[in-house]
Design a protein around this motif. Structure first.
Motif, PDB file in Angstrom:
ATOM      1  N   VAL A  66       0.842  -1.190   0.000  1.00 40.99           N
ATOM      2  CA  VAL A  66       0.000   0.000   0.000  1.00 40.99           C
ATOM      3  C   VAL A  66       0.881   1.245   0.000  1.00 40.99           C
ATOM      4  CG1 VAL A  66      -1.848  -1.183   1.261  1.00 40.99           C
ATOM      5  CG2 VAL A  66      -0.159   0.175   2.524  1.00 40.99           C
ATOM      6  N   ILE A  67       0.268   2.380  -0.265  1.00 38.67           N
ATOM      7  CA  ILE A  67       0.953   3.672  -0.252  1.00 38.67           C
ATOM      8  C   ILE A  67       0.564   4.426   1.011  1.00 38.67           C
ATOM      9  CG2 ILE A  67       1.095   5.922  -1.410  1.00 38.67           C
ATOM     10  CD1 ILE A  67       0.616   4.322  -4.039  1.00 38.67           C
ATOM     11  N   GLY A  68       1.564   5.021   1.657  1.00 37.61           N
ATOM     12  CA  GLY A  68       1.325   5.826   2.842  1.00 37.61           C
ATOM     13  C   GLY A  68       1.874   7.228   2.657  1.00 37.61           C
ATOM     14  N   THR A  69       1.545   8.107   3.586  1.00 37.63           N
ATOM     15  CA  THR A  69       2.077   9.460   3.544  1.00 37.63           C
ATOM     16  C   THR A  69       2.953   9.728   4.752  1.00 37.63           C
ATOM     17  OG1 THR A  69      -0.075  10.190   4.406  1.00 37.63           O
ATOM     18  CG2 THR A  69       0.384  10.587   2.077  1.00 37.63           C
ATOM     19  N   HIS A  70       3.967  10.546   4.524  1.00 38.88           N
ATOM     20  CA  HIS A  70       4.897  10.987   5.566  1.00 38.88           C
ATOM     21  C   HIS A  70       4.328  12.268   6.181  1.00 38.88           C
ATOM     22  CE1 HIS A  70       8.440  13.776   6.334  1.00 38.88           C
ATOM     23  NE2 HIS A  70       8.555  12.861   7.277  1.00 38.88           N
ATOM     24  N   ASN A  71       4.323  12.348   7.520  1.00 37.43           N
ATOM     25  CA  ASN A  71       3.718  13.497   8.202  1.00 37.43           C
ATOM     26  C   ASN A  71       2.347  13.795   7.590  1.00 37.43           C
ATOM     27  OD1 ASN A  71       6.000  13.687   9.777  1.00 37.43           O
ATOM     28  ND2 ASN A  71       6.844  15.462   8.718  1.00 37.43           N
ATOM     29  N   SER A  72       1.473  12.829   7.712  1.00 34.42           N
ATOM     30  CA  SER A  72       0.216  12.819   6.958  1.00 34.42           C
ATOM     31  C   SER A  72      -0.708  13.991   7.256  1.00 34.42           C
ATOM     32  CB  SER A  72      -0.522  11.513   7.251  1.00 34.42           C
ATOM     33  OG  SER A  72       0.306  10.403   7.012  1.00 34.42           O
ATOM     34  N   TYR A  73      -0.542  14.630   8.371  1.00 30.99           N
ATOM     35  CA  TYR A  73      -1.373  15.741   8.834  1.00 30.99           C
ATOM     36  C   TYR A  73      -0.863  17.092   8.355  1.00 30.99           C
ATOM     37  CZ  TYR A  73       2.813  16.063  11.491  1.00 30.99           C
ATOM     38  OH  TYR A  73       4.143  16.158  11.787  1.00 30.99           O
ATOM     39  N   HIS A  74       0.297  17.155   7.738  1.00 30.50           N
ATOM     40  CA  HIS A  74       1.088  18.377   7.610  1.00 30.50           C
ATOM     41  C   HIS A  74       0.435  19.448   6.731  1.00 30.50           C
ATOM     42  CE1 HIS A  74       4.588  20.953   6.526  1.00 30.50           C
ATOM     43  NE2 HIS A  74       4.966  20.645   7.758  1.00 30.50           N
ATOM     44  N   VAL A  75       0.551  20.710   7.174  1.00 31.75           N
ATOM     45  CA  VAL A  75       0.119  21.883   6.419  1.00 31.75           C
ATOM     46  C   VAL A  75       1.285  22.868   6.386  1.00 31.75           C
ATOM     47  CG1 VAL A  75      -1.451  23.871   6.382  1.00 31.75           C
ATOM     48  CG2 VAL A  75      -2.321  21.605   7.029  1.00 31.75           C
ATOM     49  N   PHE A 325       4.287  12.866  -1.800  1.00 26.82           N
ATOM     50  CA  PHE A 325       3.572  13.167  -3.037  1.00 26.82           C
ATOM     51  C   PHE A 325       2.613  12.028  -3.390  1.00 26.82           C
ATOM     52  CE2 PHE A 325       7.691  15.304  -3.144  1.00 26.82           C
ATOM     53  CZ  PHE A 325       7.316  16.632  -3.386  1.00 26.82           C
ATOM     54  N   PRO A 326       1.565  11.836  -2.590  1.00 28.84           N
ATOM     55  CA  PRO A 326       0.619  10.742  -2.856  1.00 28.84           C
ATOM     56  C   PRO A 326      -0.344  11.111  -3.980  1.00 28.84           C
ATOM     57  CG  PRO A 326      -0.166  12.051  -1.021  1.00 28.84           C
ATOM     58  CD  PRO A 326       1.177  12.628  -1.412  1.00 28.84           C
ATOM     59  N   PRO A 327      -1.191  10.190  -4.398  1.00 27.52           N
ATOM     60  CA  PRO A 327      -2.199  10.508  -5.416  1.00 27.52           C
ATOM     61  C   PRO A 327      -3.005  11.735  -5.010  1.00 27.52           C
ATOM     62  CG  PRO A 327      -2.159   8.157  -4.993  1.00 27.52           C
ATOM     63  CD  PRO A 327      -1.261   8.781  -3.962  1.00 27.52           C
ATOM     64  N   GLY A 328      -3.196  12.642  -5.958  1.00 28.43           N
ATOM     65  CA  GLY A 328      -3.908  13.879  -5.684  1.00 28.43           C
ATOM     66  C   GLY A 328      -3.011  15.014  -5.264  1.00 28.43           C
ATOM     67  N   GLU A 329      -1.721  14.707  -5.004  1.00 26.08           N
ATOM     68  CA  GLU A 329      -0.788  15.734  -4.546  1.00 26.08           C
ATOM     69  C   GLU A 329       0.521  15.636  -5.315  1.00 26.08           C
ATOM     70  OE1 GLU A 329      -0.407  15.824  -0.240  1.00 26.08           O
ATOM     71  OE2 GLU A 329      -2.370  14.888  -0.038  1.00 26.08           O
ATOM     72  N   ALA A 330       0.434  15.535  -6.623  1.00 22.27           N
ATOM     73  CA  ALA A 330       1.631  15.428  -7.450  1.00 22.27           C
ATOM     74  C   ALA A 330       2.480  16.695  -7.339  1.00 22.27           C
ATOM     75  CB  ALA A 330       1.248  15.198  -8.909  1.00 22.27           C
ATOM     76  N   HIS A 331       3.784  16.544  -7.575  1.00 20.79           N
ATOM     77  CA  HIS A 331       4.685  17.699  -7.547  1.00 20.79           C
ATOM     78  C   HIS A 331       4.189  18.739  -8.555  1.00 20.79           C
ATOM     79  CE1 HIS A 331       8.297  20.142  -8.008  1.00 20.79           C
ATOM     80  NE2 HIS A 331       8.751  19.606  -6.880  1.00 20.79           N
ATOM     81  N   PRO A 332       4.043  19.985  -8.144  1.00 24.73           N
ATOM     82  CA  PRO A 332       3.432  20.982  -9.028  1.00 24.73           C
ATOM     83  C   PRO A 332       4.246  21.296 -10.282  1.00 24.73           C
ATOM     84  CG  PRO A 332       4.363  22.034  -7.066  1.00 24.73           C
ATOM     85  CD  PRO A 332       4.410  20.554  -6.839  1.00 24.73           C
ATOM     86  N   GLU A 333       5.531  21.003 -10.278  1.00 25.33           N
ATOM     87  CA  GLU A 333       6.374  21.352 -11.425  1.00 25.33           C
ATOM     88  C   GLU A 333       6.684  20.166 -12.330  1.00 25.33           C
ATOM     89  OE1 GLU A 333       9.825  23.235  -9.847  1.00 25.33           O
ATOM     90  OE2 GLU A 333       8.715  24.922  -8.983  1.00 25.33           O
ATOM     91  N   TYR A 336       5.711  14.544 -10.501  1.00 27.44           N
ATOM     92  CA  TYR A 336       6.080  13.343  -9.741  1.00 27.44           C
ATOM     93  C   TYR A 336       4.971  12.995  -8.752  1.00 27.44           C
ATOM     94  CZ  TYR A 336       8.502  10.572  -6.120  1.00 27.44           C
ATOM     95  OH  TYR A 336       8.856   9.618  -5.204  1.00 27.44           O
ATOM     96  N   VAL A 337       4.587  11.726  -8.724  1.00 29.74           N
ATOM     97  CA  VAL A 337       3.568  11.246  -7.795  1.00 29.74           C
ATOM     98  C   VAL A 337       3.853   9.781  -7.504  1.00 29.74           C
ATOM     99  CG1 VAL A 337       1.929  10.516  -9.587  1.00 29.74           C
ATOM    100  CG2 VAL A 337       1.073  11.190  -7.323  1.00 29.74           C
ATOM    101  N   VAL A 338       3.470   9.334  -6.325  1.00 33.01           N
ATOM    102  CA  VAL A 338       3.659   7.935  -5.944  1.00 33.01           C
ATOM    103  C   VAL A 338       2.286   7.276  -5.919  1.00 33.01           C
ATOM    104  CG1 VAL A 338       4.461   6.353  -4.154  1.00 33.01           C
ATOM    105  CG2 VAL A 338       5.757   8.438  -4.655  1.00 33.01           C
ATOM    106  N   GLN A 339       2.005   6.484  -6.931  1.00 31.16           N
ATOM    107  CA  GLN A 339       0.748   5.758  -7.002  1.00 31.16           C
ATOM    108  C   GLN A 339       0.942   4.501  -7.827  1.00 31.16           C
ATOM    109  OE1 GLN A 339      -2.080   8.428  -8.817  1.00 31.16           O
ATOM    110  NE2 GLN A 339      -1.430   7.939 -10.900  1.00 31.16           N
ATOM    111  N   PHE A 340       0.032   3.548  -7.613  1.00 28.88           N
ATOM    112  CA  PHE A 340       0.094   2.298  -8.353  1.00 28.88           C
ATOM    113  C   PHE A 340      -0.543   2.478  -9.738  1.00 28.88           C
ATOM    114  CE2 PHE A 340      -0.284   0.365  -3.919  1.00 28.88           C
ATOM    115  CZ  PHE A 340       1.075   0.140  -3.821  1.00 28.88           C
TER     116      PHE A 340
END
Length: 374
Positions: A66-75, A325-333, A336-340
């Motif tokens: 599965v895919i997880g996020t680092h500091n999943s709460y972060h703003v 950079f999970p699905p829905g949060e790809a690098h803006p430039e 890059y995204v991490v998804q299956f």
């Protein structure tokens, strides 16, 4: 070995419960008790596009990825404080990201979260650093958990969701805030807070995995993880500590008896089950997951995007691949995204689930809002 065989039989590994249900359904159709159209709908709900229920549900937890996020709460920190922090330290530049709320991440296919827990007098709060990196999508830990609980109840057949909880106890952070060092009573309260949101039947715990084995590690080495059929709709917690906090949590509980959380470890400890290997070294991780351990690695760090590292993380066999950079949060430039592939939330593990097809659909596709491929 006999104990392991009994455990497999008890859990229905050899004859999954869905098979019995299908046989009963066929009998009732032949007897005229169930209309054929209703029966067909039921069978379709069991069988997704790419495989049969036996292939899906007989997989065990160590055979998933599965895919997880680092500091999943972060703003992203607010201005002007953020600019000032970057002037003082280049490290602050790595805080320049904002994650979606946890339920939105779940909608996009994330199935593992990392939460930093701060032990304040009024309760457990979630944030990265006091004052300088304090913004979060869910301030109180209980609010973070309730957000996931509500999503889980609405999607009862999801693959297990994991939480990695890191206790923030660095001396500098403690001095800069009202947070206090954690004690045994605080750890007991942390357990109680988890159980106030997720009832025991919604948890995969060390006791569940250990079963009849002498230690938790013995069960892990026997691949005694629950099956996917037994684990749908559930969550599990890992105390992301390898220091004195872990020792405190396991005091008089060498296999975490009665505790709702697993802990990070390395082979050889009676409570060894989860291992942190942030660098996606395929040889090292591959050996660990083949033994039965569940490993978390990172596809990227410090907001650096490296598709080669991401692909190595996927190929390593680590069951949890974490990213900023999970699905829905790809690098803006650079996108890059991490998804299956195909945007699925989980897939059979390429190292531990052979020869199961990697394309096997193991979660209801409607649980993920597809965002396209990058």
């Amino acid at each position: 070995m006999a104990a392991v065989d009994r455990q497999k039989t008890r859990r229905g590994f050899s004859v999954p419960s869905y098979r019995t249900n299908v046989e009963k359904l066929v009998f009732r159709v032949l007897a005229g008790a169930v209309p054929l159209g209703i029966a067909a709908g039921f069978l379709v709900s069991l069988c997704w596009a790419d495989g049969t229920p036996s292939e899906q549900d007989a997989l065990r937890l160590h055979q998933l990825q599965v895919i997880g996020t680092h500091n999943s709460y972060h703003v992203r920190p607010k201005e002007p404080g953020f600019s000032q922090a970057k002037e003082l330290s280049a490290f602050a530049a790595t805080w320049d990201y904002t994650h979606d709320p946890l339920d939105v991440q779940l909608d996009h296919g994330v199935r593992s979260f990392e939460l930093d827990v701060n032990n304040l007098p009024e309760g457990f709060e979630v944030y990265h650093w006091p004052i300088v990196d304090f913004e979060t999508t869910c301030r109180r830990l209980v609010d973070c958990l309730q957000t996931v609980r509500a999503w889980s109840v609405e999607h009862p057949k999801h693959v297990p969701i994991s939480f990695l909880l890191e206790i923030k106890d660095e001396p500098g952070a403690l001095r800069a805030s009202r947070a206090k060092p954690i004690t045994m009573d605080d750890l007991d309260q942390l357990d109680a807070e988890i159980l106030s949101v997720f009832p025991e039947e919604a948890l995969i715990t060390p006791d569940v995995v250990r079963g009849d084995a002498g230690t938790l590690e013995e069960a892990v080495l026997a691949r005694n993880w629950p099956t996917l059929e037994e684990s749908r709709g559930k969550v599990m917690f890992i105390l992301q500590e390898t220091n004195g906090i872990r020792d405190l949590y396991s005091t008089d509980r060498p296999s975490l008896e009665g505790r709702p959380m697993f802990v990070l470890s390395r082979p050889g400890y009676p409570f060894a089950a989860f291992i942190l290997a942030n660098a996606p070294n395929k040889d090292r991780i591959g050996k660990l997951v083949e033994l039965g351990y569940i490993v978390r690695t990172r596809a990227d760090t410090g907001l650096r995007t490296d598709r080669t590292r991401r692909d190595e993380a996927f190929a390593s066999g680590a069951q949890i691949v974490s990213t900023d950079f999970p699905p829905g949060e790809a690098h803006p430039e650079n996108g890059y995204v991490v998804q299956f592939p195909n945007g699925v939330a989980a897939r059979p593990n390429s190292v531990t689930a052979k020869p199961v097809k990697e394309s096997l659909e193991i979660e209801d596709p409607s649980y993920v809002q597809h965002l396209g491929e990058h």
